[in-house]
Design a protein around this motif. Structure first.
Motif, short mmCIF file in Angstrom:
data_model
loop_
_atom_site.label_atom_id
_atom_site.label_comp_id
_atom_site.label_asym_id
_atom_site.label_seq_id
_atom_site.Cartn_x
_atom_site.Cartn_y
_atom_site.Cartn_z
N ARG A 45 0.86 -1.18 0.00
CA ARG A 45 0.00 0.00 0.00
C ARG A 45 0.90 1.23 0.00
NH1 ARG A 45 -5.20 0.07 3.86
NH2 ARG A 45 -5.26 -1.99 2.86
N GLU A 46 0.61 2.18 -0.91
CA GLU A 46 1.48 3.33 -1.05
C GLU A 46 0.71 4.63 -0.93
OE1 GLU A 46 3.35 3.22 -4.92
OE2 GLU A 46 1.43 3.13 -5.99
N PHE A 47 1.45 5.64 -0.51
CA PHE A 47 0.89 6.97 -0.33
C PHE A 47 0.56 7.61 -1.66
CE2 PHE A 47 0.30 11.12 1.33
CZ PHE A 47 0.99 12.01 0.53
N VAL A 48 -0.57 8.32 -1.69
CA VAL A 48 -0.98 9.07 -2.87
C VAL A 48 -1.02 10.57 -2.58
CG1 VAL A 48 -2.77 9.43 -4.61
CG2 VAL A 48 -2.31 7.11 -3.76
N ALA A 49 -1.77 10.96 -1.56
CA ALA A 49 -1.93 12.38 -1.25
C ALA A 49 -2.41 12.53 0.18
CB ALA A 49 -2.94 13.02 -2.21
N PHE A 63 4.28 10.39 -8.42
CA PHE A 63 3.62 9.80 -9.58
C PHE A 63 2.24 10.39 -9.85
CE2 PHE A 63 0.90 7.30 -6.92
CZ PHE A 63 1.69 6.78 -5.89
N VAL A 64 1.71 11.22 -8.95
CA VAL A 64 0.40 11.86 -9.20
C VAL A 64 0.49 13.38 -9.27
CG1 VAL A 64 -0.94 9.98 -8.21
CG2 VAL A 64 -0.27 11.95 -6.76
N LYS A 65 1.66 13.93 -9.02
CA LYS A 65 1.79 15.39 -9.05
C LYS A 65 1.40 15.92 -10.42
CE LYS A 65 5.20 16.24 -5.44
NZ LYS A 65 6.60 16.61 -5.13
N GLY A 66 0.54 16.93 -10.40
CA GLY A 66 0.07 17.53 -11.64
C GLY A 66 -1.15 16.83 -12.23
N ARG A 67 -1.48 15.65 -11.69
CA ARG A 67 -2.63 14.90 -12.20
C ARG A 67 -3.75 14.78 -11.18
NH1 ARG A 67 -2.34 9.64 -13.55
NH2 ARG A 67 -0.67 9.10 -12.08
N CYS A 68 -3.44 14.91 -9.90
CA CYS A 68 -4.43 14.70 -8.84
C CYS A 68 -4.50 15.90 -7.91
CB CYS A 68 -4.08 13.46 -8.01
SG CYS A 68 -4.24 11.93 -8.91
N LEU A 81 -10.55 13.14 -3.80
CA LEU A 81 -9.34 12.99 -4.61
C LEU A 81 -9.78 13.05 -6.07
CD1 LEU A 81 -6.26 12.50 -4.54
CD2 LEU A 81 -6.76 10.08 -4.93
N GLN A 82 -9.48 14.17 -6.70
CA GLN A 82 -9.74 14.34 -8.13
C GLN A 82 -8.55 13.80 -8.89
OE1 GLN A 82 -12.52 15.65 -9.83
NE2 GLN A 82 -11.43 14.90 -11.63
N MET A 83 -8.79 12.83 -9.77
CA MET A 83 -7.71 12.21 -10.52
C MET A 83 -7.95 12.43 -12.01
SD MET A 83 -7.07 8.67 -8.43
CE MET A 83 -8.60 7.92 -8.93
N ASN A 84 -6.98 13.03 -12.67
CA ASN A 84 -7.08 13.31 -14.10
C ASN A 84 -5.97 12.59 -14.86
OD1 ASN A 84 -9.19 15.19 -13.53
ND2 ASN A 84 -7.64 16.73 -13.04
N ASP A 90 -2.34 3.34 -12.68
CA ASP A 90 -3.12 3.85 -11.54
C ASP A 90 -4.15 2.84 -11.05
OD1 ASP A 90 -3.09 7.01 -13.21
OD2 ASP A 90 -1.87 6.44 -11.46
N THR A 91 -4.29 1.73 -11.74
CA THR A 91 -5.24 0.70 -11.33
C THR A 91 -4.86 0.16 -9.96
OG1 THR A 91 -5.77 0.05 -13.60
CG2 THR A 91 -6.14 -1.59 -11.86
N ALA A 92 -5.79 0.25 -9.01
CA ALA A 92 -5.54 -0.16 -7.63
C ALA A 92 -6.81 0.04 -6.82
CB ALA A 92 -4.42 0.69 -7.02
N THR A 93 -6.77 -0.47 -5.60
CA THR A 93 -7.79 -0.13 -4.62
C THR A 93 -7.32 1.10 -3.87
OG1 THR A 93 -8.45 -2.44 -4.37
CG2 THR A 93 -9.11 -0.91 -2.63
#
Length: 122
Positions: A45-49, A63-68, A81-84, A90-93
Motif C-alpha cells: 500500500r502506497e501513499f498518494v496524497a 507519480f500523481v503530481k500535476g494529475r491529482c 481525490l480528483q484524478m485526471n 493507476d489501477t488499484a484499490t
C-alpha cells in the motif's frame, strides 16, 4: 472512533478522470489530517496524497503530481481525490485514512476505509 467510507471508484479509459470521495463520521472531522493511499495486487500500500485538517497544506506522491488534487469539505465531513489523465498504472484499490498528524507514512494513520476500486484500461 472515526468511520470512513470511500466511493467514486470505477472503470475508466486511459486519459480519463475520476473523483473519489471519502465520507467520515464520528469525532470532529476537522481535527484529522486525511490521506489517500492505494494498493495494487501484489504490491505494498502506497501513499498518494494528504491534506491537513484546515486544508493549509497538501502533499502528493511524485507519480500523481500535476494529475491529482486532494481537497476536503469540513462542513460535509468529506475528503476528495480528483484524478485526471489516469493511466493503467493507476489501477488499484484506493483507501482514505484519518490521522492526528499530517504525514505521508501509512503507519501514522489511525483509521481506514474499506477501499474503492479504480480500474484504468489502455
Amino acid at each position: 472512533q472515526v468511520q470512513l467510507v470511500e466511493s467514486g471508484g470505477g472503470w475508466v479509459q486511459a486519459g480519463g478522470s475520476l473523483r473519489l470521495s471519502c465520507a467520515a463520521s464520528g469525532r470532529i472531522f476537522s481535527s484529522y489530517a486525511m490521506g489517500w493511499f492505494r494498493q495494487a495486487p501484489g504490491k505494498e500500500r502506497e501513499f498518494v496524497a494528504a491534506i491537513t485538517g484546515t486544508s493549509s497544506s497538501t502533499s502528493y506522491a511524485d507519480f500523481v503530481k500535476g494529475r491529482c488534487t486532494i481537497s476536503r469539505d469540513n462542513a460535509e465531513n468529506t475528503v476528495y481525490l480528483q484524478m485526471n489523465r489516469l493511466e493503467p498504472e493507476d489501477t488499484a484499490t484506493y483507501y482514505c485514512a484519518a490521522g492526528r498528524i499530517f504525514s505521508t507514512r501509512r503507519s501514522i494513520y489511525d483509521y481506514w476505509g474499506q477501499g474503492t476500486q479504480v480500474t484504468v484500461s489502455s
